[in-house]
Design an enzyme around this catalytic site. Structure first.
Site, mmCIF file in Angstrom:
data_model
loop_
_atom_site.group_PDB
_atom_site.id
_atom_site.type_symbol
_atom_site.label_atom_id
_atom_site.label_comp_id
_atom_site.label_asym_id
_atom_site.label_seq_id
_atom_site.Cartn_x
_atom_site.Cartn_y
_atom_site.Cartn_z
ATOM 1 N N HIS A 1 3.609 -2.602 3.141
ATOM 2 C CA HIS A 1 3.700 -1.230 2.645
ATOM 3 C C HIS A 1 5.048 -1.017 1.961
ATOM 4 O O HIS A 1 6.074 -1.488 2.459
ATOM 5 C CB HIS A 1 3.549 -0.216 3.788
ATOM 6 C CG HIS A 1 2.214 -0.278 4.459
ATOM 7 N ND1 HIS A 1 1.903 -1.227 5.417
ATOM 8 C CD2 HIS A 1 1.092 0.492 4.299
ATOM 9 C CE1 HIS A 1 0.663 -1.048 5.834
ATOM 10 N NE2 HIS A 1 0.147 -0.010 5.173
ATOM 11 N N ASP B 1 0.817 -1.216 0.000
ATOM 12 C CA ASP B 1 0.000 0.000 0.000
ATOM 13 C C ASP B 1 0.853 1.271 0.000
ATOM 14 O O ASP B 1 2.005 1.277 0.440
ATOM 15 C CB ASP B 1 -0.904 0.044 1.234
ATOM 16 C CG ASP B 1 -2.085 -0.896 1.097
ATOM 17 O OD1 ASP B 1 -2.117 -1.689 0.130
ATOM 18 O OD2 ASP B 1 -2.983 -0.864 1.963
ATOM 19 N N ASP B 2 0.209 2.350 -0.485
ATOM 20 C CA ASP B 2 0.657 3.739 -0.316
ATOM 21 C C ASP B 2 1.783 4.165 -1.242
ATOM 22 O O ASP B 2 2.264 5.298 -1.139
ATOM 23 C CB ASP B 2 1.088 4.021 1.128
ATOM 24 C CG ASP B 2 -0.024 3.761 2.130
ATOM 25 O OD1 ASP B 2 -1.192 3.794 1.713
ATOM 26 O OD2 ASP B 2 0.283 3.536 3.309
ATOM 27 N N HIS C 1 -5.752 9.473 -0.454
ATOM 28 C CA HIS C 1 -5.790 8.617 0.738
ATOM 29 C C HIS C 1 -6.738 9.132 1.836
ATOM 30 O O HIS C 1 -6.391 9.144 3.013
ATOM 31 C CB HIS C 1 -4.376 8.454 1.308
ATOM 32 C CG HIS C 1 -4.210 7.210 2.130
ATOM 33 N ND1 HIS C 1 -4.528 7.135 3.477
ATOM 34 C CD2 HIS C 1 -3.745 5.986 1.799
ATOM 35 C CE1 HIS C 1 -4.265 5.935 3.937
ATOM 36 N NE2 HIS C 1 -3.804 5.206 2.932
#
Length: 732
Positions: free
Chosen positions: A253, A101-102, A156
């Site tokens: 992540h 993620d991210d 986000h």
């Protein structure tokens, strides 16, 4: 009764009016440049900042509206059908879907990809639009190496707080970036701040339903490595390991901080689980479904590429601007430091006991007053000269005025005042004509809208007691300072011009003798060929020529002259446009001084760089301070930005206060200094930018006459004097 004009004539008149209203190209180019620059900054702020981010996180609520199938089901939720209930999907045994993620992150994502490639493993990267637009090459690498890419929104936010229009925007912007970066769309979506399927509640479930209606599979996880906590490599591996051979979607992540533990854990986790018979697959491969990626073609593809390209350009432009801001910061503080230090030394030298230029001068001098349509000002100007406490010969050169400027002077019938008439040929030609008629070896020059104090001429000519001095710059001051524009120019004259001249005086590289108040040795003018018509800044041109000929040019701070500054923005624009363009012309004309020897070389290697840096480059970059102020206020960090800007303003205020103290001016005008820095500096920037464009495109700029009002009178002049000077009746 008047006869109406013929239709053809009326049409021609309308055409002429239309042509007059058309914005000239010299205005259009700076305007377009500023608009493009602003657009790039807004795009950069839009992508990099958190202005659109919403960091609110919804607290858990009830789950009674969430289907049991979802709460008790797997980590993949298919709510795309409008006729059937939502489906919950699980990952088959001995299959692992690694999700990250991210990202992408320029440091950690490549290392994660390297580890996956090393062990021939695949995964799903849920990217945010802000990061993907900044690092599109990493998204392209993900797709090229066989990984799947999913949406993680653009900024986000917790979507349970957002409207459907905001949700659509988050999805569409993220897809736009994927199209530009890798030429694909994706059907995979992971909500920010999501966890397991059984954490779905009455707030997040409607969002999941809406996302499904837009054609997306919602992917959460059933195994959380908690790598974002940085608990250590062993702990990450332990928490990521599925139990009893079950399939899993593992949350990791590749961005959002230091992910070194995640990278190290992957290097151990991947071979360990492969030895246990696990396969690391994409989500659709693990589910036996068609690929989540759909190629994008046509207009959507080019629109995405254009967006990604624009983000890249905005980043590079911002980098250049940051470098420019660093340069201007160094220049500003270096200039302020030099100004304060050298001005203090200059003041001590002037006030030092026994300081003198040589034997006091008492012989008469000639004052030249070039005038073109100065009927409103010329009487005050001449009266101030006649009131001088020093013997003067006054020559008014009427440069083909269309009003009665020359007649006003002649009707005054004042002693030692002569009028020389000529056809309109420009200020340099008028001054040269005046020099030819002068009877004295010291020539004082002033403008037709300027008035002298009684002691001005005496103070101005005393430095000629030193035979090395070829010219003297006086202290030009704004007489009409009551308006806001006048007050801003008053600050500029006292701080920007006169404080600078003290610095240049000690450095022996005075760049300009102001046209409003300056004096020249006639021999020096003869040696350089008089006043040149090569540039629009004849005062700067002749000053540089004198330096190159070996003469000293000094500053007489007590030789004060009061001039009428422009009172409208248009007049100020015209004046400063001519000044800046003329300065550029003068620098270019005398550029060979840089490689010459002797006095010329000294000026070329000291004076010209100072003039170029402080009068051409620094003013062009100075508005970056205000640009980044606005950028910081809008996009953050606001507090640090405002503090930094106030710090620069404080330094300027200190310099301005010191300059006002040296000139014995009232400090009350400094109240408008902050507003001057915000508004006035931008105007000067656009003027200088326009001058650069004119110079680079080979344009020609004509002399532009400013409209005068005659509000500046000689100190101590009475109303009767002013009326007598403007009396246009014949004298008996």
């Amino acid at each position: 009764m008047t006869t109406p004009a013929p239709r053809g004539r009326r049409n021609n008149h309308r055409k002429k009016q239309t042509r007059r209203r058309r914005l000239p190209m010299r205005y259009m180019l700076p305007l377009l440049f500023l608009v493009a620059l602003l657009a790039m900054l807004m795009l950069r702020g839009y992508v990099h900042s958190e202005i659109l981010a919403d960091h609110r996180i919804q607290h858990p609520v009830g789950t009674d509206r969430v289907p049991d199938e979802v709460l008790e089901g797997g980590p993949v939720i298919d709510a795309r059908s409008t006729t059937e209930p939502a489906k919950s999907l699980r990952i088959p045994d001995h299959k692992i879907v690694l999700t990250f993620d991210d990202g992408p992150d320029p440091v950690w994502t490549p290392k994660v990809l390297d580890e996956l490639k090393k062990y021939d493993a695949h995964g799903v990267f849920f990217v945010t639009g802000t990061m993907a637009s900044r690092y599109p090459d990493l998204v392209a690498r993900m797709v090229k190496e066989g990984h799947e890419v999913g949406l993680h929104t653009f900024n986000h936010p917790d979507l349970s707080y957002q409207s459907t229009s905001r949700i659509d925007w988050e999805l569409s912007q993220n897809q736009l970036v994927l199209a530009g970066a890798a030429g694909i769309r994706t059907s995979l979506f992971r909500p920010p701040y999501s966890s397991y399927a059984d954490a779905m509640d009455n707030k997040s479930w409607p969002v999941t339903q809406y996302i499904g209606s837009r054609g997306y599979l919602t992917v959460v996880n059933n195994t959380d490595s908690e790598d974002w906590k940085r608990p250590g490599v062993r702990s990450i591996i332990k928490r990521a390991t599925p139990r009893h051979g079950k399939g899993a979607i593992i949350l990791m992540h590749d961005s959002g901080g230091d992910r070194s533990q995640t990278v190290t854990a992957l290097g151990k986790f991947l071979p360990k689980m492969q030895k246990q018979g696990y396969a690391f697959a994409n989500l659709t491969d693990a589910l036996g479904a068609p690929s989540a990626h759909t190629p994008v073609t046509g207009f959507d593809l080019w629109k995405g590429k254009a967006f990604v390209y624009a983000v890249d350009v905005s980043d590079h432009i911002t980098d250049v601007m940051v470098a420019g801001l660093a340069v201007i910061g160094v220049l500003v503080f270096a200039r302020f430091g030099l100004m304060l230090l050298l001005s203090f030394a200059h003041a001590r030298r002037v006030r030092r006991r026994g300081f003198h230029w040589g034997e006091p001068l008492t012989r008469p001098v000639t004052v030249l007053v070039p005038a073109y349509n100065e009927s409103k000002c010329i009487a005050n100007t001449v009266h101030s000269l006649v009131a001088s406490d020093y013997p003067v010969e006054v020559i008014v050169i009427d440069d083909g005025s269309t009003d009665d400027t020359a007649d006003i002077v002649q009707r005054m019938r004042l002693p030692n005042v002569r009028v020389v008439r000529q056809r309109n040929a420009g200020k340099p030609a008028a001054l040269n004509n005046g020099i030819a008629h002068a009877r004295n070896d010291i020539i004082v020059m002033m403008d037709g809208d300027t008035v002298f104090e009684p002691s001005t001429v005496r103070e101005l000519v005393q430095p000629f007691g030193d035979p090395r001095v070829g010219a003297v710059a006086g202290n030009a001051k704004v007489g009409n300072r009551d308006s806001l524009i006048g007050a801003w120019q008053h600050i500029e004259y006292v701080m920007g011009f006169n404080l600078d001249r003290r610095m240049y005086d000690l450095l022996r590289c005075m760049p300009t003798i102001p046209g409003a108040v300056g004096a020249f040795r006639r021999d020096a003018l003869d040696r350089i060929g008089g006043m040149s018509e090569d540039t629009l800044a004849e005062d700067t041109d002749v000053t540089m020529a004198l330096h190159r000929d070996g003469w000293r040019v000094v500053y007489a701070e007590n030789a004060r002259a009061w001039t009428e500054a422009p009172e409208t923005v248009q007049q100020l624009w015209s004046q400063r446009y001519r000044w800046s363009y003329g300065t550029m012309q003068a620098i270019w004309k005398h550029r060979r001084a840089v490689i010459e020897r002797g006095p010329s070389g000294r000026f070329g290697r000291v004076g010209l760089p100072f003039v170029a840096l402080f009068m051409v480059v620094a003013p062009l970059l100075a508005p970056l301070i205000d640009v980044f102020l606005l950028y910081g206020i809008v996009f953050g960090p606001t507090q640090k930005t405002v503090v930094a800007w106030l710090g620069v303003l404080g330094v300027q205020l200190v310099c301005a206060a010191y300059a006002f103290r040296l000139d014995r001016e009232r400090m009350t005008h400094l109240i408008s200094l902050p507003l001057q820095q915000v508004l006035y500096r931008q105007l000067m920037y656009v003027v200088l930018l326009q001058s650069w464009i004119t110079a680079l495109t080979g344009g020609r700029l004509r002399w532009q006459k400013l409209r005068r009002t005659g509000v500046v009178e000689a100190p101590g002049a009475t109303q009767s004097q002013s009326r007598r000077g403007n009396d246009r009746r014949p004298v008996a």
